[in-house]
Motif scaffolding. Structure first.
Motif, PDB file in Angstrom:
ATOM      1  N   ALA A  97       0.830  -1.213   0.000  1.00 43.22           N
ATOM      2  CA  ALA A  97       0.000   0.000   0.000  1.00 43.22           C
ATOM      3  C   ALA A  97       0.860   1.256   0.000  1.00 43.22           C
ATOM      4  O   ALA A  97       0.579   2.226  -0.720  1.00 43.22           O
ATOM      5  CB  ALA A  97      -0.938  -0.009   1.203  1.00 43.22           C
ATOM      6  N   GLU A  98       1.929   1.250   0.803  1.00 43.36           N
ATOM      7  CA  GLU A  98       2.803   2.430   0.875  1.00 43.36           C
ATOM      8  C   GLU A  98       3.484   2.664  -0.472  1.00 43.36           C
ATOM      9  O   GLU A  98       3.652   3.814  -0.897  1.00 43.36           O
ATOM     10  CB  GLU A  98       3.855   2.215   1.962  1.00 43.36           C
ATOM     11  N   ASN A  99       3.889   1.587  -1.159  1.00 38.35           N
ATOM     12  CA  ASN A  99       4.526   1.722  -2.460  1.00 38.35           C
ATOM     13  C   ASN A  99       3.559   2.244  -3.510  1.00 38.35           C
ATOM     14  O   ASN A  99       3.910   3.107  -4.319  1.00 38.35           O
ATOM     15  CB  ASN A  99       5.109   0.376  -2.904  1.00 38.35           C
ATOM     16  N   ILE A 100       2.339   1.717  -3.505  1.00 38.99           N
ATOM     17  CA  ILE A 100       1.370   2.112  -4.524  1.00 38.99           C
ATOM     18  C   ILE A 100       0.992   3.590  -4.392  1.00 38.99           C
ATOM     19  O   ILE A 100       0.803   4.278  -5.392  1.00 38.99           O
ATOM     20  CB  ILE A 100       0.133   1.194  -4.457  1.00 38.99           C
ATOM     21  N   TYR A 101       0.935   4.093  -3.166  1.00 35.54           N
ATOM     22  CA  TYR A 101       0.520   5.492  -2.974  1.00 35.54           C
ATOM     23  C   TYR A 101       1.664   6.401  -2.531  1.00 35.54           C
ATOM     24  O   TYR A 101       1.424   7.503  -2.043  1.00 35.54           O
ATOM     25  CB  TYR A 101      -0.635   5.545  -1.962  1.00 35.54           C
ATOM     26  N   LEU A 102       2.913   5.953  -2.773  1.00 31.95           N
ATOM     27  CA  LEU A 102       4.066   6.752  -2.378  1.00 31.95           C
ATOM     28  C   LEU A 102       4.052   8.110  -3.085  1.00 31.95           C
ATOM     29  O   LEU A 102       3.974   8.197  -4.309  1.00 31.95           O
ATOM     30  CB  LEU A 102       5.357   6.004  -2.732  1.00 31.95           C
ATOM     31  N   GLN A 120      -7.902  -0.119   1.454  1.00 31.30           N
ATOM     32  CA  GLN A 120      -9.078  -0.551   0.687  1.00 31.30           C
ATOM     33  C   GLN A 120      -8.842  -0.410  -0.813  1.00 31.30           C
ATOM     34  O   GLN A 120      -9.154  -1.314  -1.596  1.00 31.30           O
ATOM     35  CB  GLN A 120     -10.302   0.267   1.120  1.00 31.30           C
ATOM     36  N   GLU A 121      -8.275   0.727  -1.215  1.00 23.74           N
ATOM     37  CA  GLU A 121      -8.006   0.953  -2.638  1.00 23.74           C
ATOM     38  C   GLU A 121      -6.923   0.009  -3.162  1.00 23.74           C
ATOM     39  O   GLU A 121      -6.984  -0.466  -4.300  1.00 23.74           O
ATOM     40  CB  GLU A 121      -7.588   2.415  -2.869  1.00 23.74           C
ATOM     41  N   MET A 131      -4.204 -10.830  -7.390  1.00 22.62           N
ATOM     42  CA  MET A 131      -3.447 -11.065  -6.150  1.00 22.62           C
ATOM     43  C   MET A 131      -4.244 -10.654  -4.919  1.00 22.62           C
ATOM     44  O   MET A 131      -3.723 -10.032  -3.990  1.00 22.62           O
ATOM     45  CB  MET A 131      -2.112 -10.321  -6.206  1.00 22.62           C
ATOM     46  N   SER A 132      -5.500 -11.061  -4.904  1.00 23.97           N
ATOM     47  CA  SER A 132      -6.360 -10.730  -3.762  1.00 23.97           C
ATOM     48  C   SER A 132      -5.906 -11.429  -2.482  1.00 23.97           C
ATOM     49  O   SER A 132      -6.296 -11.035  -1.381  1.00 23.97           O
ATOM     50  CB  SER A 132      -7.812 -11.108  -4.071  1.00 23.97           C
ATOM     51  N   HIS A 133      -5.061 -12.473  -2.631  1.00 22.03           N
ATOM     52  CA  HIS A 133      -4.582 -13.208  -1.458  1.00 22.03           C
ATOM     53  C   HIS A 133      -3.514 -12.430  -0.689  1.00 22.03           C
ATOM     54  O   HIS A 133      -3.201 -12.773   0.456  1.00 22.03           O
ATOM     55  CB  HIS A 133      -3.991 -14.553  -1.882  1.00 22.03           C
ATOM     56  N   LEU A 134      -2.960 -11.379  -1.300  1.00 20.16           N
ATOM     57  CA  LEU A 134      -1.927 -10.595  -0.622  1.00 20.16           C
ATOM     58  C   LEU A 134      -2.555  -9.464   0.193  1.00 20.16           C
ATOM     59  O   LEU A 134      -3.458  -8.785  -0.269  1.00 20.16           O
ATOM     60  CB  LEU A 134      -0.961  -9.987  -1.638  1.00 20.16           C
ATOM     61  N   SER A 135      -2.032  -9.267   1.398  1.00 14.56           N
ATOM     62  CA  SER A 135      -2.484  -8.152   2.231  1.00 14.56           C
ATOM     63  C   SER A 135      -1.803  -6.867   1.782  1.00 14.56           C
ATOM     64  O   SER A 135      -0.616  -6.879   1.430  1.00 14.56           O
ATOM     65  CB  SER A 135      -2.135  -8.422   3.701  1.00 14.56           C
ATOM     66  N   PRO A 136      -2.520  -5.743   1.792  1.00 10.66           N
ATOM     67  CA  PRO A 136      -1.892  -4.453   1.461  1.00 10.66           C
ATOM     68  C   PRO A 136      -0.730  -4.118   2.396  1.00 10.66           C
ATOM     69  O   PRO A 136       0.115  -3.295   2.063  1.00 10.66           O
ATOM     70  CB  PRO A 136      -3.031  -3.447   1.620  1.00 10.66           C
ATOM     71  N   ASN A 137      -0.709  -4.764   3.581  1.00  9.04           N
ATOM     72  CA  ASN A 137       0.345  -4.499   4.569  1.00  9.04           C
ATOM     73  C   ASN A 137       1.605  -5.331   4.330  1.00  9.04           C
ATOM     74  O   ASN A 137       2.609  -5.152   5.028  1.00  9.04           O
ATOM     75  CB  ASN A 137      -0.169  -4.779   5.980  1.00  9.04           C
ATOM     76  N   THR A 138       1.564  -6.246   3.358  1.00  8.99           N
ATOM     77  CA  THR A 138       2.719  -7.095   3.081  1.00  8.99           C
ATOM     78  C   THR A 138       3.896  -6.258   2.605  1.00  8.99           C
ATOM     79  O   THR A 138       3.748  -5.382   1.743  1.00  8.99           O
ATOM     80  CB  THR A 138       2.381  -8.139   2.001  1.00  8.99           C
ATOM     81  N   LEU A 139       5.086  -6.518   3.159  1.00  5.11           N
ATOM     82  CA  LEU A 139       6.284  -5.814   2.722  1.00  5.11           C
ATOM     83  C   LEU A 139       6.707  -6.314   1.342  1.00  5.11           C
ATOM     84  O   LEU A 139       6.581  -7.495   1.032  1.00  5.11           O
ATOM     85  CB  LEU A 139       7.429  -6.020   3.711  1.00  5.11           C
TER      86      LEU A 139
END
Length: 498
Positions: A97-102, A120-121, A131-139
């Motif tokens: 998530a941090e990478n996508i919205y950096l 959510q986004e 890749m719905s199995h991956l959490s947005p919090n995954t490093l």
């Protein structure tokens, strides 16, 4: 009806040198256009113009029929153009998530970051790329290479892009992951995106592209519907000639065994691997991503700590890079930019890097000898550079790979380990690399050829060993080997000793 994106007569010069000489390109909504050409043809420069990195020296750009001037990369994104580079632009110690919205974090009142909305986004765009199995919090550091490639695409889609430029997106993927990505591209096309697809894998072009645009030496060669071309015609358009024999005839090796690997194990990477290499032999190494191929290459060169077993070369034990080099082993890694070259040094300096301690006397370098060595390898390997003082990072991928080869060949090795030697280089450069390999074996040099491209292994190797999850799962002679057999072993269908 106007195309989604149109480029007309685009020209670009750097310091008076013409790099693009009048390029036309168009992509419609719901269309995949494959942009083809050898390394150095001008593809990257053209894409950087679309992405706002460079401005054109001449020519016009239109979006949906309206003329635009793309000011910078941020402006390009605002115009709903996204580019996915061959090298990932992800920060590994940050989350997905941090990478996508950096740099464009969602915020609430008082500037506080809205983590809930961002997650959510992120979940939505991860679902779009399967890749719905991956959490947005995954490093990012916890994600595989294939997952990182899809995350790059998810990031591009988060801009609500209409034009998507994909530069060699399958270069680091195995066959299964490549199929997943090509299926995703077809899905995005059906959703109305215009996709510019840069690849050297012509079979992928035949599978997904609607049309091709070919560049050569900065010139526009032509545009053809995919239904009107064959792979041979595409090659001919790219290189300006027919390549009838991609792989040269094999030179039969001797029976003289120069390397013995016995029960080699590296903690968490390799387990109980044994094989021999003969003088003048090309030993192919196959396997899927994560099979242990790179760990094997590094352990043979002394870069991985051996837990048990042994590597013997000319009856000498090898456990450090110095021992390997002194014994006559050279390693060309799969990461030429990160490990094989110092990009901000010149071709001259890179070619001499492993050799300085041998050409200096009392700490003084012999300039005449250095010049002779550099000139020899620039000529012998046909490295296309107007002067060896040029930074190696400015060369095309194929020429960079030749510099890496030259760097090690002037050490006069008896064994050359090549890990993905043709990754990301064009068909013409591949042909030249294959000829170099043949010439080396003819001179009695042995090659360990590690490759993800099965046709390359089938066309060049005398024998092929296959790895699966760090174990040796199969061994095939050139006569026995087929793509089906290699894939069966690579997926664990025949692990030796089980």
């Amino acid at each position: 009806m106007a195309s989604l994106l149109t480029l007309k007569n685009i020209k670009k010069s750097f310091s008076g040198i013409k790099v693009l000489k009048g390029i036309d390109l168009a992509v419609d909504s719901g269309e995949i256009v494959a942009l083809l050409g050898e390394n150095g043809a001008g593809k990257s420069t053209l894409m950087k113009i679309i992405a706002g990195v460079f401005g054109p020296t001449a020519g016009d750009i239109y979006l949906k029929g309206e003329k635009v001037t793309i000011l910078n990369p941020k402006h390009s994104q605002e115009l709903k153009i996204s580019i996915i580079h061959q090298e990932f632009n992800l920060i590994t110690d940050m989350s997905i998530a941090e990478n996508i919205y950096l740099g464009r974090e969602k915020r609430r009142f008082a500037g506080i970051i809205d983590w809930k909305t961002m997650r959510q986004e992120t979940t939505k765009v991860l679902e779009k790329v399967g890749m719905s199995h991956l959490s947005p919090n995954t490093l990012i550091s916890e994600c595989s290479v294939a997952q990182r490639q899809l995350i790059e695409i998810a990031k591009a889609l988060s801009f609500d892009s209409e034009v998507l430029i994909m530069d060699e997106p399958t270069a680091t993927l195995n066959a299964k992951e490549t199929r997943t990505l090509l299926n995703l591209m077809e899905t995005l096309r059906h959703e109305g995106l215009g996709i510019i697809f840069i690849t050297h894998r012509l079979n992928e072009v035949m599978q997904v592209a609607d049309r091709i645009v070919v560049l050569r030496d900065g010139n526009f060669i032509g545009s053809e519907n995919i239904t009107d071309v064959t792979e041979d015609k595409m090659v001919s358009m790219m290189v300006g000639r027919d390549i009838t024999d991609l792989f040269p005839d094999r030179i039969e090796p001797t029976d003289d065994v120069i390397m013995k690997v016995e029960n080699l194990s590296v903690r968490n990477k390799l387990k109980d691997i044994s094989f021999n290499v003969a003088k003048g032999e090309v030993l192919g190494v196959a396997g899927l991503l994560g099979s242990g191929k790179t760990a094997l290459s590094k352990s043979l060169f002394g870069l991985e700590k051996i837990e048990s077993g042994s590597v013997n070369f000319h009856n000498k034990s090898i456990s450090t890079p110095k021992q390997a080099i002194d014994a006559g082993i050279a390693l060309v890694t799969d990461d030429r930019k990160g490990e094989g070259l110092v990009l901000n040094l010149s071709v001259y300096e890179n070619l001499l890097l492993p050799y300085y301690r041998k050409i200096g006397k009392s700490g003084v370098l012999n300039k005449a000898k250095m010049d002779t060595i550099v000139d020899k390898w620039v000529d012998a390997l046909s490295i296309k550079v107007h002067h060896p003082s040029v930074e190696v990072g400015t060369l095309s991928g194929g020429n960079q790979q030749k510099v890496v080869l030259g760097k090690w060949l002037q050490m006069n090795p008896d064994l050359l380990i090549l890990n993905e030697p043709t990754r990301g280089i064009d068909i013409g450069a591949k042909t030249e690399i294959y000829k170099i390999i043949k010439d080396l074996t003819e001179a009695g040099i042995s090659i360990i050829l590690i490759s993800s491209e099965m046709p390359e292994l089938l066309g060049m190797a005398h024998r092929i060993i296959v790895l699966h999850e760090g174990e040796l799962s199969g061994e095939l002679t050139a006569e026995e080997a087929t793509q089906e057999k290699i894939f069966n072993y690579a997926t664990g269908g025949g692990t030796i000793g089980k």
